[in-house]
Design an enzyme around this catalytic site. Structure first.
Site, PDB file in Angstrom:
ATOM      1  N   ILE A  90      38.453  -8.860 -73.106  1.00 29.64           N
ATOM      2  CA  ILE A  90      38.833  -9.558 -71.877  1.00 29.64           C
ATOM      3  C   ILE A  90      37.601 -10.408 -71.556  1.00 29.64           C
ATOM      4  O   ILE A  90      36.470  -9.932 -71.623  1.00 29.64           O
ATOM      5  CB  ILE A  90      39.192  -8.551 -70.746  1.00 29.64           C
ATOM      6  N   SER A  91      37.801 -11.700 -71.241  1.00 24.80           N
ATOM      7  CA  SER A  91      36.663 -12.616 -71.074  1.00 24.80           C
ATOM      8  C   SER A  91      35.803 -12.254 -69.869  1.00 24.80           C
ATOM      9  O   SER A  91      36.235 -11.548 -68.953  1.00 24.80           O
ATOM     10  CB  SER A  91      37.170 -14.051 -70.887  1.00 24.80           C
ATOM     11  N   GLN A  92      34.592 -12.791 -69.892  1.00 24.19           N
ATOM     12  CA  GLN A  92      33.675 -12.643 -68.751  1.00 24.19           C
ATOM     13  C   GLN A  92      34.317 -13.307 -67.523  1.00 24.19           C
ATOM     14  O   GLN A  92      34.825 -14.438 -67.628  1.00 24.19           O
ATOM     15  CB  GLN A  92      32.361 -13.365 -69.110  1.00 24.19           C
TER      16      GLN A  92
END
Ligand code: SAH
Length: 243
Positions: A90-92
Site C-alpha cells: 500500500i503506497s506511502q
C-alpha cells in the site's frame, strides 16, 4: 463461519469502539500533519506547497487501518508504504495525497486507477469524484479489496481483475488516470482513454533506473505533454505491457 474470518471480524468490531477508534483518529490527524509538512518541503519539485482541502479531507476520512493486514495495523498511520501480501505494498500516504492532488479531482469526474492493491487509493478517489474504476492484476488481492470496499460502502467504485496496461475501454474515456505501479513507458492505451483536458499520473522507470512520477496532460486539442514531478519507488507494472 471459519475461524480465519471470525477473528479479524471480531477484532474489527472491538477496534471500532472507543478508545481504539479515538486512537486511530488521533493517529490519522498526526499523519495529516506529516503529509502537510512534507508537501511544503517538496514544493519546489512538485509545484504544490499544499494539497487541496478536499484531498486532505478525503485522506482524513478513509480509515487506512482497514486496508492493511492485521499485523500491519499498528503502523497504519505511519507515513510509509506497508506490505499487503503477494509481494505488493500500500503506497506511502504522502504519495497517495500527491498523486490525488496532481489530477485536480472534481466531484463530476470519472477516474481510472491501475493497481487496486489494498483499495486504499481507490477509496480516497471515491471520496472525491463521481465514479472510480480500478483494475488489479493479482486476483486474490482484487477480491480482498473488492470485499473490503463493499464493506466500507463505496457505491461509486467498481473494481475488476485484469491487466491495467490496456485500461478499461468500455468505462472510458476518463478525466484522469492514476497508475500505482511503475511502468517502463506510458501505456499508449491509457493515453487514448484519457479525455481531452485529462491528466494521467504514473511512475515511470525500471528496477535498474530511477523511477520518476510523471504528470501527463492531454490538451483540449489532443496534444500530449509530460512533466517529471519527483523520484519515487513503486512495485513494477506487470502483465502484457511489460518489457
Ligand atoms: N493503489 C494501491 C497500491 C498498489 S501497489 C493501494 O492503494 O493499496 C501496485 C499494485 O499494482 C499491486 O497490487 C500490483 O499487483 C498491481 N499491478 C501490477 N501490474 C499491474 C497491471 N498490469 N494491471 C493491474 N494491476 C497491476
Amino acid at each position: 463461519m471459519s475461524r480465519h474470518f471470525l477473528l479479524p471480524a471480531l477484532l474489527c468490531l472491538v477496534m471500532a469502539q472507543s478508545p481504539f477508534a479515538d486512537e486511530f483518529s488521533r493517529q490519522r490527524e498526526q499523519l495529516m500533519t506529516a503529509i502537510a509538512d512534507l508537501a511544503t518541503e517538496t514544493a519546489a519539485e512538485t509545484g504544490r506547497p499544499a494539497f487541496s482541502a478536499a484531498v486532505m479531507a478525503a485522506l482524513t476520512q478513509v480509515p487506512r487501518h482497514r486496508f492493511v493486514p492485521l499485523d500491519q495495523v499498528p503502523y497504519a498511520y505511519e507515513n510509509r508504504p506497508l506490505a499487503i501480501g503477494h509481494g505488493q505494498t500500500i503506497s506511502q500516504p504522502y504519495i497517495v495525497a500527491l498523486m490525488t492532488d496532481l489530477i485536480d479531482p472534481r466531484p463530476d469526474q470519472t477516474v481510472l486507477e491501475i493497481g487496486t492493491g489494498s483499495g486504499y487509493q481507490a477509496a480516497v478517489l471515491a471520496e472525491l469524484v463521481a465514479q472510480v474504476y480500478s483494475i488489479e492484476i493479482i486476483a486474490p488481492l482484487a477480491e480482498e479489496a473488492a470485499a473490503r470496499l463493499k464493506a466500507l460502502g463505496y457505491p461509486n467504485l467498481q473494481t475488476r481483475v485484469g491487466d491495467g496496461y490496456y485500461g478499461w475501454e468500455e468505462a472510458g474515456p476518463f478525466d484522469a488516470i492514476l497508475v500505482t505501479a511503475a511502468a517502463s513507458h506510458v501505456p499508449p492505451p491509457l493515453i487514448r482513454q484519457l479525455k481531452p483536458g485529462g491528466r494521467l499520473v504514473i511512475p515511470v522507470g525500471t528496477h535498474f533506473m530511477a523511477q520518476y512520477l510523471l504528470l501527463v496532460e492531454k490538451t483540449a486539442d489532443g496534444q500530449v505533454s509530460s512533466r517529471q514531478i519527483l523520484p519515487v519507488s513503486f512495485v513494477p507494472l506487470t502483465g502484457g505491457g511489460k518489457d
